[in-house]
Write a protein that holds these residues in place. Structure first.
Motif, mmCIF file in Angstrom:
data_model
loop_
_atom_site.group_PDB
_atom_site.id
_atom_site.type_symbol
_atom_site.label_atom_id
_atom_site.label_comp_id
_atom_site.label_asym_id
_atom_site.label_seq_id
_atom_site.Cartn_x
_atom_site.Cartn_y
_atom_site.Cartn_z
ATOM 1 N N GLU A 1 0.829 -1.194 0.000
ATOM 2 C CA GLU A 1 0.000 0.000 0.000
ATOM 3 C C GLU A 1 0.865 1.246 0.000
ATOM 4 O OE1 GLU A 1 -3.893 1.880 2.324
ATOM 5 O OE2 GLU A 1 -2.812 0.192 3.189
ATOM 6 N N PRO A 2 0.530 2.233 -0.809
ATOM 7 C CA PRO A 2 1.295 3.483 -0.817
ATOM 8 C C PRO A 2 1.010 4.307 0.429
ATOM 9 C CG PRO A 2 -0.605 3.683 -2.249
ATOM 10 C CD PRO A 2 -0.592 2.265 -1.781
ATOM 11 N N TYR A 3 1.824 5.321 0.649
ATOM 12 C CA TYR A 3 1.589 6.296 1.713
ATOM 13 C C TYR A 3 1.013 7.516 1.022
ATOM 14 C CZ TYR A 3 2.415 8.817 6.093
ATOM 15 O OH TYR A 3 2.260 9.520 7.257
ATOM 16 N N TRP A 4 -0.244 7.859 1.328
ATOM 17 C CA TRP A 4 -0.958 8.793 0.462
ATOM 18 C C TRP A 4 -1.815 9.778 1.250
ATOM 19 C CZ3 TRP A 4 -6.255 8.743 0.936
ATOM 20 C CH2 TRP A 4 -6.812 7.609 1.533
ATOM 21 N N THR A 5 -2.170 10.861 0.570
ATOM 22 C CA THR A 5 -3.130 11.823 1.074
ATOM 23 C C THR A 5 -3.991 12.307 -0.088
ATOM 24 O OG1 THR A 5 -3.423 13.875 2.345
ATOM 25 C CG2 THR A 5 -1.608 13.834 0.782
ATOM 26 N N CYS A 6 -5.270 12.562 0.177
ATOM 27 C CA CYS A 6 -6.186 13.073 -0.842
ATOM 28 C C CYS A 6 -7.067 14.159 -0.247
ATOM 29 C CB CYS A 6 -7.084 11.958 -1.385
ATOM 30 S SG CYS A 6 -6.273 10.850 -2.548
ATOM 31 N N TRP A 7 -7.451 15.127 -1.078
ATOM 32 C CA TRP A 7 -8.352 16.210 -0.697
ATOM 33 C C TRP A 7 -7.833 16.981 0.522
ATOM 34 C CZ3 TRP A 7 -10.824 16.237 -4.908
ATOM 35 C CH2 TRP A 7 -11.351 15.077 -5.479
ATOM 36 N N SER A 8 -6.537 17.087 0.649
ATOM 37 C CA SER A 8 -5.951 17.760 1.808
ATOM 38 C C SER A 8 -5.082 18.941 1.402
ATOM 39 C CB SER A 8 -5.118 16.757 2.619
ATOM 40 O OG SER A 8 -4.108 16.180 1.807
ATOM 41 N N MET A 9 -5.222 19.398 0.169
ATOM 42 C CA MET A 9 -4.378 20.461 -0.365
ATOM 43 C C MET A 9 -5.169 21.223 -1.424
ATOM 44 S SD MET A 9 -1.897 17.969 -2.619
ATOM 45 C CE MET A 9 -1.783 16.814 -1.249
ATOM 46 N N PRO A 10 -4.667 22.363 -1.880
ATOM 47 C CA PRO A 10 -5.378 23.081 -2.941
ATOM 48 C C PRO A 10 -5.555 22.211 -4.181
ATOM 49 C CG PRO A 10 -3.653 24.461 -1.999
ATOM 50 C CD PRO A 10 -3.455 23.097 -1.423
ATOM 51 N N GLN A 11 -6.733 22.296 -4.818
ATOM 52 C CA GLN A 11 -6.964 21.528 -6.033
ATOM 53 C C GLN A 11 -6.326 22.179 -7.253
ATOM 54 O OE1 GLN A 11 -11.462 20.908 -5.545
ATOM 55 N NE2 GLN A 11 -10.818 19.069 -6.601
ATOM 56 N N GLN B 1 -5.871 21.760 -12.719
ATOM 57 C CA GLN B 1 -6.830 22.565 -11.958
ATOM 58 C C GLN B 1 -7.614 21.725 -10.958
ATOM 59 O OE1 GLN B 1 -9.024 24.474 -15.284
ATOM 60 N NE2 GLN B 1 -8.562 26.379 -14.224
ATOM 61 N N HIS B 2 -7.491 20.423 -11.060
ATOM 62 C CA HIS B 2 -8.292 19.527 -10.230
ATOM 63 C C HIS B 2 -7.416 18.408 -9.667
ATOM 64 C CE1 HIS B 2 -11.999 21.463 -11.592
ATOM 65 N NE2 HIS B 2 -11.471 21.449 -12.793
ATOM 66 N N VAL B 3 -6.370 18.787 -8.955
ATOM 67 C CA VAL B 3 -5.473 17.803 -8.357
ATOM 68 C C VAL B 3 -6.156 17.191 -7.144
ATOM 69 C CG1 VAL B 3 -3.245 17.435 -7.260
ATOM 70 C CG2 VAL B 3 -3.444 18.994 -9.209
ATOM 71 N N ARG B 4 -6.025 15.891 -7.025
ATOM 72 C CA ARG B 4 -6.755 15.134 -6.006
ATOM 73 C C ARG B 4 -5.866 14.668 -4.869
ATOM 74 N NH1 ARG B 4 -7.398 9.511 -6.011
ATOM 75 N NH2 ARG B 4 -9.265 8.693 -5.020
ATOM 76 N N GLY B 5 -4.687 14.170 -5.185
ATOM 77 C CA GLY B 5 -3.867 13.610 -4.111
ATOM 78 C C GLY B 5 -2.445 13.333 -4.529
ATOM 79 N N VAL B 6 -1.627 12.951 -3.539
ATOM 80 C CA VAL B 6 -0.221 12.623 -3.723
ATOM 81 C C VAL B 6 0.058 11.319 -2.980
ATOM 82 C CG1 VAL B 6 2.158 13.321 -3.237
ATOM 83 C CG2 VAL B 6 0.490 15.029 -3.969
ATOM 84 N N ALA B 7 0.886 10.476 -3.553
ATOM 85 C CA ALA B 7 1.236 9.206 -2.907
ATOM 86 C C ALA B 7 2.704 8.894 -3.114
ATOM 87 C CB ALA B 7 0.373 8.068 -3.450
ATOM 88 N N PHE B 8 3.316 8.243 -2.121
ATOM 89 C CA PHE B 8 4.662 7.690 -2.226
ATOM 90 C C PHE B 8 4.528 6.169 -2.240
ATOM 91 C CE2 PHE B 8 5.237 11.843 -0.388
ATOM 92 C CZ PHE B 8 6.403 12.315 -0.969
ATOM 93 N N PHE B 9 5.309 5.516 -3.096
ATOM 94 C CA PHE B 9 5.250 4.057 -3.163
ATOM 95 C C PHE B 9 6.573 3.512 -3.675
ATOM 96 C CE2 PHE B 9 3.833 5.789 -7.142
ATOM 97 C CZ PHE B 9 4.237 4.924 -8.131
#
Length: 547
Positions: free
Chosen positions: A65-75, A136-144
């Protein structure tokens, strides 16, 4: 050609250790401290460790599983020049992968070569755009991890600098808008599907297992509205594969509508006709360069490809009735790759709340509160919870337009939470997976008679789900819902146990004002349909979420 969607990209970067740019040039997304458990509650995946250097220390495994965040930053990342990530404590790790995804789960993956003990990674927003990301619609970032395990400490993430004009940038590769393969593919067509004019079919796919069967009769059309990637800048062609089963040619009209001008009826509309050969598959290609359309009040003008809102298909009147099979609706960019070392999409793991193996975790700053008079630490508060399935039969009228269900993707439920404190009235919270909360007249008298719960102590809520049964259209279904509410309360009361109460708060950065800011810069105080899914009002919101 399938499956080219969604394009995933890996760029191998060799970086020089350094420090981040000055704070005056950046918008900090995350700045982690030492032992900062309360700062990582918006990140999910492997449990991190903390040491003397600020930031979570994460071990990533191949295929894990990646280490991730979503909807926690400007889109909207276009006002910025680049994403800057500061990393440290690699412990022999040579490479780690990072992915950025947009609202449609299109991901751009970047493989980072790690050097030194502490370094920064700079990812230009322009390159993410060229790789196909809806910036304009960035959702999330993940490390894997790639093919080998990776260990890394994430110290800081920022959006830095002033953004560049992306209007003349060229996109690379193919961006699939829809191809009928996803389980929710019919949702792409919204009302046209509910009206039984289009549905995924196993007949005549260009590739894969399914295509969209579009049924044209009378004056009917098939419309895709708001469910696809809207920013078409940088692509040169809209293409799709269409099978015509008739023994004579059929003329297919494709209409594209933008949202440039103020009134929905005055959006620019471009129309293009294509001749479909009989009994064969035709590749329909609509050039997007200098695409012009007409408007009710503004005459002829270029469509604003930054905000393509609607796609409409029509068959010529002489050919109706006719069923056409459409597949692989896609945007085509420049041949080749935006970055060196592109990898297949399947090597970038899916990430986000809908893909998480573990559900959302409570914030670390969870504080207990006591119940007055709880002598000896024994709580006077009892709570019970239960749910009862209310999934209606296939063929039930849906809570949308006049359509009926064609299958079941997920079950729907009523839920009851019952709270009882010694010496006080019992309280019930009733929730339903439906458009609204039916049973508010029928259920309270039953609960009062059987369980002594007063009507004023019953609280109601609903998910506002259109993809469920319509209680107003079926007395049988409405009665089943009422019975399920009573059964859920009965089961919850039987399961009641003493509990302790806690209070927590966190930040829900993904919330936004329910008003839209249009391409013309105006902010609309109502939910204007033409701006649905575009730019949310940027005025401050209350992000505090209490639990």
């Amino acid at each position: 050609m399938k499956r080219a969607l969604p394009t995933a990209v890996v760029l191998v970067i060799v970086l020089v250790p350094g420090l981040l740019v000055g704070a005056e040039d950046e918008t900090v997304l995350f700045r982690f401290g030492i032992h900062a458990w309360d700062e990582v509650h918006e990140w999910h995946g492997p449990r991190p460790a903390f040491g003397e250097v600020p930031g979570p220390h994460v071990d990533l495994q191949p295929g894990g599983e990646p280490y991730w965040t979503c909807w926690s930053m400007p889109q909207d990342w276009e006002p910025y020049d680049k994403l800057v990530v500061e990393l440290g404590e690699f412990e022999g790790t040579k490479r780690v992968r990072l992915a950025v995804s947009d609202d449609d789960e299109h991901s751009v993956g970047i493989e980072v070569g790690l050097v030194g003990e502490r370094m920064k990674v700079e990812i230009p927003v322009k390159q993410l755009f060229e790789a196909g990301l809806q910036t304009q619609h960035v959702r999330g970032v993940a490390f894997f991890a790639g093919k080998t395990p990776a260990t890394v400490k994430i110290i800081r993430m920022s959006l830095v600098g002033k953004g560049k004009d992306l209007s003349t940038c060229v996109r690379h590769g193919v961006r699939m808008l829809t191809d009928a393969e996803r389980r929710d593919a019919n949702f792409y067509w919204s009302y046209s599907h509910w009206a039984k004019r289009v549905a995924a079919s196993s007949e005549h796919p260009a590739s894969g297992k399914r295509s969209f069967e579009m049924k044209f009769s009378g004056k009917s059309l098939v419309s895709g509205w708001g469910r696809f990637a809207h920013d078409w800048r940088g692509y040169h062609t809209l293409a799709c594969d269409v099978y015509n089963p008739k023994d004579k040619p059929v003329t297919l009209t494709v209409e594209l509508k933008d949202t440039w001008v103020k009134l929905l009826s005055n959006a620019y509309v471009a129309k293009r006709d294509f001749t479909l050969a009989p009994a064969k598959m035709t590749v329909v290609s609509c050039p997007l360069a200098n695409l012009e359309g007409t408007s009710g009040s503004a005459g002829v003008g270029k469509l604003n490809k930054r905000y393509i809102q609607q796609m409409i298909f029509r068959a010529d009147e002489a050919s109706r009735p006719v069923n056409l099979y459409v597949d692989n609706i896609r945007l085509v960019g420049k041949p080749g790759q935006a970055f060196a070392g592109q990898i297949p999409a399947e090597e970038i793991p899916k990430f986000g709340f809908e893909h998480a193996s573990d559900k959302l975790k409570l914030p670390v700053d969870f504080h207990r509160i006591s119940i007055p008079g709880a002598a000896g630490g024994v709580s006077r508060l009892k709570v019970g919870a239960a749910r009862v399935k209310i999934t209606p039969e296939v063929g039930t009228r849906m809570a949308s337009v006049a359509s009926r269900s064609e299958g079941i993707l997920d079950d729907v439920y009523v839920r009851a939470l019952v709270l009882q404190e010694q010496g006080r009235d019992t309280v019930a919270w009733l929730h339903i997976d439906n458009l609204y909360a039916p049973g508010r007249n029928e259920v309270p008298p039953v609960l009062q008679e059987r369980f002594g719960i007063k009507p004023e102590n019953i609280y109601w809520s609903a998910t506002h789900n259109h993809n469920c049964g319509a209680p107003w259209a079926s007395k049988v279904f409405n009665n089943a819902i009422c019975d399920a509410h009573v059964k859920a309360v009965e089961t919850a009361i039987a399961a009641m146990k003493p509990v302790k109460v806690g209070l927590a708060k966190t930040n829900a950065k993904f919330n936004f004002n329910r008003v839209m800011k249009g391409p013309d810069g105006n902010v609309y105080g109502m939910l204007d349909a033409k701006y649905m899914g575009f730019l949310m009002d940027s005025r401050p919101t209350d992000t505090e979420l209490a639990m």
